[in-house]
Design a protein around this motif. Sequence first.
Motif, PDB file in Angstrom:
ATOM      1  N   VAL A  94       0.956  -1.100  -0.001  1.00  0.00           N
ATOM      2  CA  VAL A  94       0.117  -0.050  -0.030  1.00  0.00           C
ATOM      3  C   VAL A  94       0.927   1.249  -0.100  1.00  0.00           C
ATOM      4  O   VAL A  94       2.005   1.234   0.467  1.00  0.00           O
ATOM      5  CB  VAL A  94      -0.922   0.033   1.268  1.00  0.00           C
ATOM      6  N   SER A  95       0.166   2.338  -0.177  1.00  0.00           N
ATOM      7  CA  SER A  95       1.035   3.657  -0.235  1.00  0.00           C
ATOM      8  C   SER A  95       0.391   4.303   1.006  1.00  0.00           C
ATOM      9  O   SER A  95      -0.643   4.508   1.255  1.00  0.00           O
ATOM     10  CB  SER A  95       0.512   4.611  -1.343  1.00  0.00           C
ATOM     11  N   VAL A  96       1.555   4.820   1.757  1.00  0.00           N
ATOM     12  CA  VAL A  96       1.498   5.537   3.162  1.00  0.00           C
ATOM     13  C   VAL A  96       1.774   6.866   3.036  1.00  0.00           C
ATOM     14  O   VAL A  96       2.950   6.954   2.658  1.00  0.00           O
ATOM     15  CB  VAL A  96       2.017   4.589   4.125  1.00  0.00           C
ATOM     16  N   PHE A  97       1.304   7.914   3.747  1.00  0.00           N
ATOM     17  CA  PHE A  97       1.728   8.989   3.771  1.00  0.00           C
ATOM     18  C   PHE A  97       2.689   9.417   4.752  1.00  0.00           C
ATOM     19  O   PHE A  97       2.670   9.065   5.848  1.00  0.00           O
ATOM     20  CB  PHE A  97       0.434   9.933   3.752  1.00  0.00           C
ATOM     21  N   ASN A  98       3.882  10.066   4.367  1.00  0.00           N
ATOM     22  CA  ASN A  98       4.808  10.219   5.117  1.00  0.00           C
ATOM     23  C   ASN A  98       4.687  11.831   5.454  1.00  0.00           C
ATOM     24  O   ASN A  98       4.940  12.403   4.501  1.00  0.00           O
ATOM     25  CB  ASN A  98       6.316   9.970   4.525  1.00  0.00           C
ATOM     26  N   PRO A  99       4.404  11.908   6.748  1.00  0.00           N
ATOM     27  CA  PRO A  99       4.108  13.385   7.181  1.00  0.00           C
ATOM     28  C   PRO A  99       5.310  14.246   7.103  1.00  0.00           C
ATOM     29  O   PRO A  99       5.283  15.491   6.945  1.00  0.00           O
ATOM     30  CB  PRO A  99       3.554  13.365   8.503  1.00  0.00           C
ATOM     31  N   VAL A 100       6.807  13.551   7.403  1.00  0.00           N
ATOM     32  CA  VAL A 100       7.718  14.449   7.291  1.00  0.00           C
ATOM     33  C   VAL A 100       8.388  14.457   6.060  1.00  0.00           C
ATOM     34  O   VAL A 100       8.640  15.928   5.776  1.00  0.00           O
ATOM     35  CB  VAL A 100       9.029  13.423   7.942  1.00  0.00           C
ATOM     36  N   GLU A 101       8.488  13.742   5.094  1.00  0.00           N
ATOM     37  CA  GLU A 101       8.818  14.065   3.428  1.00  0.00           C
ATOM     38  C   GLU A 101       7.475  14.529   2.827  1.00  0.00           C
ATOM     39  O   GLU A 101       7.717  15.214   1.837  1.00  0.00           O
ATOM     40  CB  GLU A 101       9.147  12.498   2.680  1.00  0.00           C
ATOM     41  N   GLU A 105       4.465   6.972   0.242  1.00  0.00           N
ATOM     42  CA  GLU A 105       5.563   5.953   0.163  1.00  0.00           C
ATOM     43  C   GLU A 105       5.091   4.667   0.056  1.00  0.00           C
ATOM     44  O   GLU A 105       4.009   4.578   0.558  1.00  0.00           O
ATOM     45  CB  GLU A 105       6.522   6.012   1.491  1.00  0.00           C
ATOM     46  N   PHE A 106       5.587   3.851  -0.728  1.00  0.00           N
ATOM     47  CA  PHE A 106       5.154   2.680  -0.926  1.00  0.00           C
ATOM     48  C   PHE A 106       5.825   1.652  -0.048  1.00  0.00           C
ATOM     49  O   PHE A 106       6.928   1.452   0.239  1.00  0.00           O
ATOM     50  CB  PHE A 106       5.648   2.003  -2.390  1.00  0.00           C
ATOM     51  N   LYS A 107       4.928   0.791   0.758  1.00  0.00           N
ATOM     52  CA  LYS A 107       5.214  -0.259   1.632  1.00  0.00           C
ATOM     53  C   LYS A 107       4.852  -1.516   0.969  1.00  0.00           C
ATOM     54  O   LYS A 107       3.737  -1.741   0.969  1.00  0.00           O
ATOM     55  CB  LYS A 107       4.491   0.003   2.923  1.00  0.00           C
ATOM     56  N   THR A 142       1.086  -3.098  -9.801  1.00  0.00           N
ATOM     57  CA  THR A 142       0.929  -1.770  -9.844  1.00  0.00           C
ATOM     58  C   THR A 142      -0.103  -1.350  -8.673  1.00  0.00           C
ATOM     59  O   THR A 142      -1.235  -1.804  -8.473  1.00  0.00           O
ATOM     60  CB  THR A 142      -0.075  -1.566 -11.284  1.00  0.00           C
ATOM     61  N   VAL A 143       0.172  -0.104  -7.988  1.00  0.00           N
ATOM     62  CA  VAL A 143      -0.487   0.432  -6.995  1.00  0.00           C
ATOM     63  C   VAL A 143      -0.463   1.912  -6.888  1.00  0.00           C
ATOM     64  O   VAL A 143       0.539   2.340  -7.200  1.00  0.00           O
ATOM     65  CB  VAL A 143       0.261  -0.155  -5.482  1.00  0.00           C
ATOM     66  N   ASP A 144      -1.672   2.362  -7.130  1.00  0.00           N
ATOM     67  CA  ASP A 144      -1.750   3.836  -7.278  1.00  0.00           C
ATOM     68  C   ASP A 144      -1.211   4.313  -8.417  1.00  0.00           C
ATOM     69  O   ASP A 144      -0.654   5.554  -8.481  1.00  0.00           O
ATOM     70  CB  ASP A 144      -1.374   4.545  -5.912  1.00  0.00           C
ATOM     71  N   GLY A 145      -1.392   3.544  -9.758  1.00  0.00           N
ATOM     72  CA  GLY A 145      -0.958   3.914 -10.702  1.00  0.00           C
ATOM     73  C   GLY A 145       0.665   3.811 -11.082  1.00  0.00           C
ATOM     74  O   GLY A 145       1.146   4.260 -12.012  1.00  0.00           O
TER      75      GLY A 145
END
Length: 333
Positions: A94-101, A105-107, A142-145
């Motif tokens: 899954v794609s997880v939002f990185n609040p720092v960057e 990010e893809f996990k 393919t995840v989120d394009g």
Amino acid sequence: MTDAAPGSPAPLTAEGFARITDGILDSVSTVIDGKPEAVRSALVCLLAEGHLLIEDVPGVGKTMLARALAASVDSTVRRIQFTPDLLPGDVTGVSVFNPVEREFEFKAGAIFANIVIADEINRSSPKTQSALLEAMEERQVTVDGRTHYVPEPFFVVATQNPLEMEGTYALPEAQRDRFMMRISMGYPDERSEALMLRQRETVNPLDAIVPVASSTEVSALIAWARAVHVAPAIEDYAVALARATRDNSDLRLGASPRATLQLVRAAKVWAALDGRGYVIPDDISGLLGPVFAHRIIPTRSAGGARARNVSDTIATILDRIAASVRVPIAARQ
């Protein structure tokens, strides 16, 4: 012989191929006793760049075979226990939002390994089962394009219980067609079962397995088997067998072109394991059941309406087809 290109597996000799493959077979056989055909079929799928489906009742060693093969090869291994609540993202990632960057990010999911053990694949929903489709065929997810490539070599070993078992979901035709071969373990003979009782009372035989081949060596084995010669007459023989399943009145779904391609690929590995650099008709006909049986569907009039008789019906039909297609005489030209 020329040097291998940078990053490619080093070329093998026939002796080297035999030494490594015999080592893998012997290693797996220390855990799976009395089932040489199943062990060899698993290795054939690995080296033919296919995927293996092991179907049988619980407790006969399906997962043990997959784990023993994985332990015999020094590569990345992931095991996925398929359950009704397993989600597609658990498999692919899954794609997880990185609040720092401040970006996604893809996990990576469990599919990103050289050998993936999909345990009890038909315990999960069809939606989750389909998460394997793209990776098994195209070696990518393919995840989120965005496309992410799985490592090479890539091999899926899936186990499943018969469909009449409670709590199972039938694999759709498109999913079954992604598997190069389907095999059954069967119950062990008396000697093997008694030996299992003595050996496993205090020790798990998997703990004693040490890798006998690296992922680089497996890639070299794959390249060696890929170079096995297939005469045009043998190719025509494989095509004739596949077309015969499509024209058979007892079948409402015949073997796909992918099945023909995988039949020849598996036959090349089978020939290499026998020490030959060329495929003979027996290599093709001997693999007809494991490669074709899970892909074809009999008509109701042929006995397809009764689930417990489907396997016997398909085996009988394939035997008739094999007997009706002319066997080529030339094997090396």
